[in-house]
Enzyme design. Structure first.
Site, PDB file in Angstrom:
ATOM      1  N   CYS A   1       0.679  -0.774   0.253  1.00 37.17           N
ATOM      2  CA  CYS A   1       0.268  -0.020   0.029  1.00 37.17           C
ATOM      3  C   CYS A   1       0.716   1.325  -0.371  1.00 37.17           C
ATOM      4  O   CYS A   1       1.625   1.533   0.590  1.00 37.17           O
ATOM      5  CB  CYS A   1      -1.252  -0.582   0.922  1.00 37.17           C
ATOM      6  SG  CYS A   1      -1.827   1.763   1.363  1.00 37.17           S
TER       7      CYS A   1
ATOM      8  N   HIS B   1      -4.342   1.452   8.011  1.00 36.24           N
ATOM      9  CA  HIS B   1      -5.282   1.313   6.661  1.00 36.24           C
ATOM     10  C   HIS B   1      -6.767   0.816   7.034  1.00 36.24           C
ATOM     11  O   HIS B   1      -6.879  -0.670   7.541  1.00 36.24           O
ATOM     12  CB  HIS B   1      -4.040  -0.010   6.158  1.00 36.24           C
ATOM     13  CG  HIS B   1      -4.276  -0.375   5.013  1.00 36.24           C
ATOM     14  ND1 HIS B   1      -4.465   0.265   3.293  1.00 36.24           N
ATOM     15  CD2 HIS B   1      -6.014  -1.387   4.074  1.00 36.24           C
ATOM     16  CE1 HIS B   1      -4.776  -0.100   3.086  1.00 36.24           C
ATOM     17  NE2 HIS B   1      -5.603  -0.742   2.766  1.00 36.24           N
TER      18      HIS B   1
ATOM     19  N   ASN C   1     -13.100  10.061  -2.648  1.00 35.27           N
ATOM     20  CA  ASN C   1     -13.361   9.354  -4.040  1.00 35.27           C
ATOM     21  C   ASN C   1     -13.934   7.751  -3.436  1.00 35.27           C
ATOM     22  O   ASN C   1     -12.739   7.291  -2.742  1.00 35.27           O
ATOM     23  CB  ASN C   1     -12.477   9.349  -5.367  1.00 35.27           C
ATOM     24  CG  ASN C   1     -12.415  10.725  -5.188  1.00 35.27           C
ATOM     25  OD1 ASN C   1     -13.171  11.071  -5.988  1.00 35.27           O
ATOM     26  ND2 ASN C   1     -11.523  11.293  -6.231  1.00 35.27           N
TER      27      ASN C   1
ATOM     28  N   GLY D   1     -13.276   6.776  -9.272  1.00 36.13           N
ATOM     29  CA  GLY D   1     -12.084   7.213  -9.472  1.00 36.13           C
ATOM     30  C   GLY D   1     -10.962   7.097  -8.763  1.00 36.13           C
ATOM     31  O   GLY D   1      -9.955   7.592  -8.582  1.00 36.13           O
TER      32      GLY D   1
ATOM     33  N   HIS E   1      -8.941   8.788   1.653  1.00 32.57           N
ATOM     34  CA  HIS E   1      -7.953   9.314   1.658  1.00 32.57           C
ATOM     35  C   HIS E   1      -8.783  10.574   1.651  1.00 32.57           C
ATOM     36  O   HIS E   1      -9.597  10.398   0.644  1.00 32.57           O
ATOM     37  CB  HIS E   1      -6.382   9.524   0.923  1.00 32.57           C
ATOM     38  CG  HIS E   1      -7.122   9.151  -0.507  1.00 32.57           C
ATOM     39  ND1 HIS E   1      -6.682   7.729  -0.889  1.00 32.57           N
ATOM     40  CD2 HIS E   1      -7.280   9.895  -1.770  1.00 32.57           C
ATOM     41  CE1 HIS E   1      -7.337   7.569  -1.992  1.00 32.57           C
ATOM     42  NE2 HIS E   1      -7.077   9.158  -2.444  1.00 32.57           N
TER      43      HIS E   1
ATOM     44  N   HIS F   1      -9.146  14.454   0.342  1.00 33.65           N
ATOM     45  CA  HIS F   1      -8.666  15.189  -0.753  1.00 33.65           C
ATOM     46  C   HIS F   1      -9.252  16.483  -0.032  1.00 33.65           C
ATOM     47  O   HIS F   1     -10.557  16.898  -0.208  1.00 33.65           O
ATOM     48  CB  HIS F   1      -8.852  15.661  -2.377  1.00 33.65           C
ATOM     49  CG  HIS F   1      -9.065  14.128  -3.646  1.00 33.65           C
ATOM     50  ND1 HIS F   1      -7.974  14.129  -4.288  1.00 33.65           N
ATOM     51  CD2 HIS F   1      -9.571  12.606  -2.538  1.00 33.65           C
ATOM     52  CE1 HIS F   1      -7.542  13.279  -4.471  1.00 33.65           C
ATOM     53  NE2 HIS F   1      -8.707  12.025  -3.630  1.00 33.65           N
TER      54      HIS F   1
END
Ligand code: 5GP
Ligand code: ZN
Length: 113
Positions: free
Chosen positions: A5, A47, A87, A93, A100, A102
């Site tokens: 990862c 994770h 996303n 996408g 995460h 953005h």
């Protein structure tokens, strides 16, 4: 830590990144291909594949991520208008399957949602 990862490796310091904020549970760094004047990614060190998995497993950490995003927007000078985008899934996408957010800001943001 998942061996293959990218963002686990980045959080561990094995891949370089421009880090703007970190805590014992979160890391925030500049996106390598920014899509706005401010484009920072916020990730948990642990994770989880996506925001649904994170929120189900650790809602407090999901809240910490959102609070970190707001603090980053203020610190980056875009507190007056910014987005936090997750996303989720290939059709949306998502390309890195370590959750995460953005943080996007700068100028006037238009478009979907
Ligand atoms: P996604 O498409 O999964 O929502 O977003 C992945 C994001 O990670 C993209 O905006 C991409 O530019 C960014 N990214 C991919 N690899 C790296 C990297 O090695 N370092 C940094 N800082 N960002 C990356
Ligand atoms: Zn990971």
């Amino acid at each position: 830590m998942i061996d293959d990862c990218l963002f686990c490796k980045l959080a561990a310091g094995d891949i370089p990144a421009t880090i703007v904020r970190e805590t014992d549970r979160l890391v925030a760094f500049r996106d390598i291909a920014p899509q706005a004047r401010v484009h920072v990614l916020v990730i948990p060190r642990d994770h989880y594949a996506d925001i649904g998995a994170l929120a189900a497993a650790d809602p407090q950490l999901a809240g910490e991520l959102a609070a970190a995003a707001a603090a980053i927007a203020e610190a980056e000078g875009v507190g007056g208008g910014w987005r936090l985008v997750f996303n989720t899934g290939e059709d949306a996408g998502q390309t890195v399957f370590h959750v995460h957010g953005h943080v996007l800001g700068g100028g006037v943001l238009r478009g979907l949602a």
